[in-house]
Write an enzyme that holds these catalytic residues in place. Structure first.
Site, short mmCIF file in Angstrom:
data_model
loop_
_atom_site.label_atom_id
_atom_site.label_comp_id
_atom_site.label_asym_id
_atom_site.label_seq_id
_atom_site.Cartn_x
_atom_site.Cartn_y
_atom_site.Cartn_z
N CYS A 6 16.16 4.46 -1.52
CA CYS A 6 15.48 5.73 -1.81
C CYS A 6 16.16 6.91 -1.12
CB CYS A 6 14.02 5.67 -1.37
SG CYS A 6 13.17 4.24 -2.02
N HIS A 63 10.31 12.17 -0.41
CA HIS A 63 10.42 10.98 -1.27
C HIS A 63 9.05 10.67 -1.87
CE1 HIS A 63 11.45 7.23 -2.92
NE2 HIS A 63 10.86 6.49 -2.01
N ASN A 97 7.33 5.46 -7.81
CA ASN A 97 8.49 5.52 -6.92
C ASN A 97 9.74 5.16 -7.71
OD1 ASN A 97 10.47 5.05 -5.01
ND2 ASN A 97 9.23 3.74 -3.70
N1 ACO Z 1 -4.04 -4.25 -6.76
C1 ACO Z 1 -5.07 -4.73 -6.03
N2 ACO Z 1 -4.93 -5.24 -4.80
C2 ACO Z 1 -3.69 -5.24 -4.27
C3 ACO Z 1 -2.57 -4.75 -4.97
C4 ACO Z 1 -2.78 -4.25 -6.25
N3 ACO Z 1 -1.79 -3.75 -7.02
N4 ACO Z 1 -1.47 -4.89 -4.20
C5 ACO Z 1 -1.89 -5.44 -3.03
N5 ACO Z 1 -3.21 -5.66 -3.08
C6 ACO Z 1 -4.08 -6.25 -2.05
C7 ACO Z 1 -3.31 -7.07 -1.06
O1 ACO Z 1 -3.13 -8.37 -1.55
C8 ACO Z 1 -4.23 -7.02 0.14
O2 ACO Z 1 -5.25 -7.97 -0.05
P1 ACO Z 1 -5.76 -8.88 1.19
O3 ACO Z 1 -6.27 -7.89 2.21
O4 ACO Z 1 -6.80 -9.72 0.56
O5 ACO Z 1 -4.53 -9.62 1.64
C9 ACO Z 1 -4.89 -5.66 0.04
O6 ACO Z 1 -4.65 -5.19 -1.29
C10 ACO Z 1 -4.36 -4.63 1.00
O7 ACO Z 1 -2.96 -4.61 1.00
P2 ACO Z 1 -2.20 -3.71 2.03
O8 ACO Z 1 -0.80 -4.19 2.12
O9 ACO Z 1 -3.02 -3.59 3.26
O10 ACO Z 1 -2.25 -2.30 1.31
P3 ACO Z 1 -1.71 -0.93 1.88
O11 ACO Z 1 -2.86 -0.04 2.11
O12 ACO Z 1 -0.70 -1.09 2.98
O13 ACO Z 1 -0.92 -0.35 0.62
C11 ACO Z 1 1.31 -0.09 -0.23
C12 ACO Z 1 0.17 -1.07 0.09
C13 ACO Z 1 0.85 0.85 -1.30
C14 ACO Z 1 2.52 -0.89 -0.71
C15 ACO Z 1 1.68 0.70 1.05
O14 ACO Z 1 1.80 -0.17 2.13
C16 ACO Z 1 2.96 1.50 0.89
O15 ACO Z 1 3.04 2.47 0.15
N6 ACO Z 1 4.00 1.16 1.67
C17 ACO Z 1 5.24 1.93 1.68
C18 ACO Z 1 6.07 1.77 0.47
C19 ACO Z 1 7.29 2.68 0.56
O16 ACO Z 1 7.25 3.76 1.08
N7 ACO Z 1 8.43 2.27 0.11
C20 ACO Z 1 9.55 3.20 0.27
C21 ACO Z 1 10.77 2.68 -0.02
S1 ACO Z 1 10.86 1.83 -1.57
C22 ACO Z 1 12.55 1.50 -1.77
O17 ACO Z 1 13.33 1.69 -0.90
C23 ACO Z 1 12.96 0.91 -3.08
#
Ligand code: ACO
Length: 329
Positions: free
Chosen positions: A115, A256, A286
């Protein structure tokens, strides 16, 4: 060695026509529009057509940037494509773009900084133009992430989209804006929290592992989130300080586009009003290296800032990598 100042003479972007909504994803994996919207801010993303490659999207964005910069493709001297979803492992996607544009004079290569790639490309191009190695450059962030997504994994497939953004850089003339300061960084100790594990020489795709979706993006979301906020905040503060600006001098921050909660946290840490922070991730998700490039083009063309005003771009991605640029537009 002091480098000549460099300006952004034009920008362009391209998004594929096909829109994939959260409602459609509800039918593919166990997810809801409510979960995706509240956790990320994403409502829909674009998906490239079959037979539409990263280089095709890059070329379309590039043509718009060249048109705005009033530079002919035949006069281009450098093309850098930032991508983690190249058309082929080799040659570089930039070579296909060079051919599509008939930019015969330009040297062309790719960089892989996820990214952060578009701002890595900006740093490289700025230094090469500033040092006089080339007089202009086309930099492109382009991704076909849909081809590297595990459509059975709800943790990742709701996050990504396809698209391309481009900018044309050249030496800044008297009275024109310029890139004021740049910052790039890497932490290679954290390769495991965000990667595409298979398909490289470490883990080639074989008959035995073909079903394991190893050539798809894999991510420890929470870890990435924490690092993203810290690294982007630090990088943005560094370029603002280095440029001698204060937060009041900034017309727009272009971050980003990964997650609205990350963007809000950064605006908060930088003490910048939310209306000065550009967001389009609800439309595109993204798009990795393309995200900040598309956002820059959309923000500029929609009048979010004008020539002479200051903006800050800031990004974060796999590597880990991060980068920021303060720009007088
Ligand atoms: N729908 C429903 N539930 C989901 C989904 C979905 N699509 N995806 C995950 N869950 C569930 C998980 O299984 C988890 O369930 P559990 O508690 O029973 O295990 C629950 O939701 C919570 O998951 P978390 O990982 O705690 O969710 P979080 O609030 O951290 O959000 C996210 C996840 C959106 C991925 C976030 O962590 C994020 O944005 N991270 C950064 C991503 C980023 O910035 N990437 C940048 C670079 S990308 C690149 O370089 C290509």
């Amino acid at each position: 060695m002091s480098l000549a100042p460099v300006t952004i003479a034009g920008t362009g972007s391209y998004l594929p026509e096909r829109i994939l909504t959260n409602a459609e994803l509800e039918k593919i994996v166990d997810t809801t529009d409510e979960w995706i919207t509240s956790r990320t801010g994403i409502k829909e993303r674009r998906i490239a057509a079959e037979g539409e490659f990263t280089s095709d999207m890059a070329t379309k964005a590039a043509k718009k940037a060249l048109e705005q910069a009033k530079i002919k493709a035949e006069d281009l001297e450098l093309i850098i494509v930032a991508t983690i979803t190249p058309d082929t492992l080799t040659p570089a996607t930039a070579c296909y773009v060079q051919d599509n544009l008939e930019a015969r004079k330009a040297i062309a290569f790719d960089i892989s900084a996820a990214c952060s790639g578009f701002l890595y490309a900006m740093e490289l191009a700025k230094n090469m133009i500033g040092a006089g190695s080339v007089s202009n450059a086309l930099i492109v962030g382009a991704e076909k992430l849909s081809a590297f997504t595990n459509w059975e994994d709800r943790n990742t497939c709701v996050l990504f989209g396809d698209g391309a953004g481009a900018a044309v850089l050249r030496k800044s003339e008297e009275g024109e804006g310029r890139i004021l300061a740049t910052e790039i960084g890497t932490d290679g100790a954290q390769t495991s929290i965000l990667n595409i594990p298979g398909g490289g020489s470490a883990m080639p795709i074989t008959e035995a592992n073909a079903g394991d979706k190893l050539s798809s993006l894999s991510m420890l979301g929470k870890e990435v989130f924490k690092q993203a906020v810290r690294r982007m905040k630090d990088a943005a503060i560094k370029v603002v300080d280095e440029s001698g600006l204060t937060s009041e001098d900034i017309a727009q921050v272009i971050p980003h586009q990964a997650n609205l909660r990350i963007i809000d946290a950064i605006a908060d840490r930088l003490d910048i009003d939310n209306d000065k922070v550009f967001v389009n991730l609800h439309k595109y998700g993204n798009t990795s290296a393309a995200a900040v490039a598309i956002a820059l083009d959309e923000a500029a063309r929609s009048g979010k800032f004008k020539r002479g005003e200051n903006i800050v771009c800031v990004v974060f991605g796999a590597g880990l990598t991060w980068a920021a640029a303060a720009i007088e537009w």
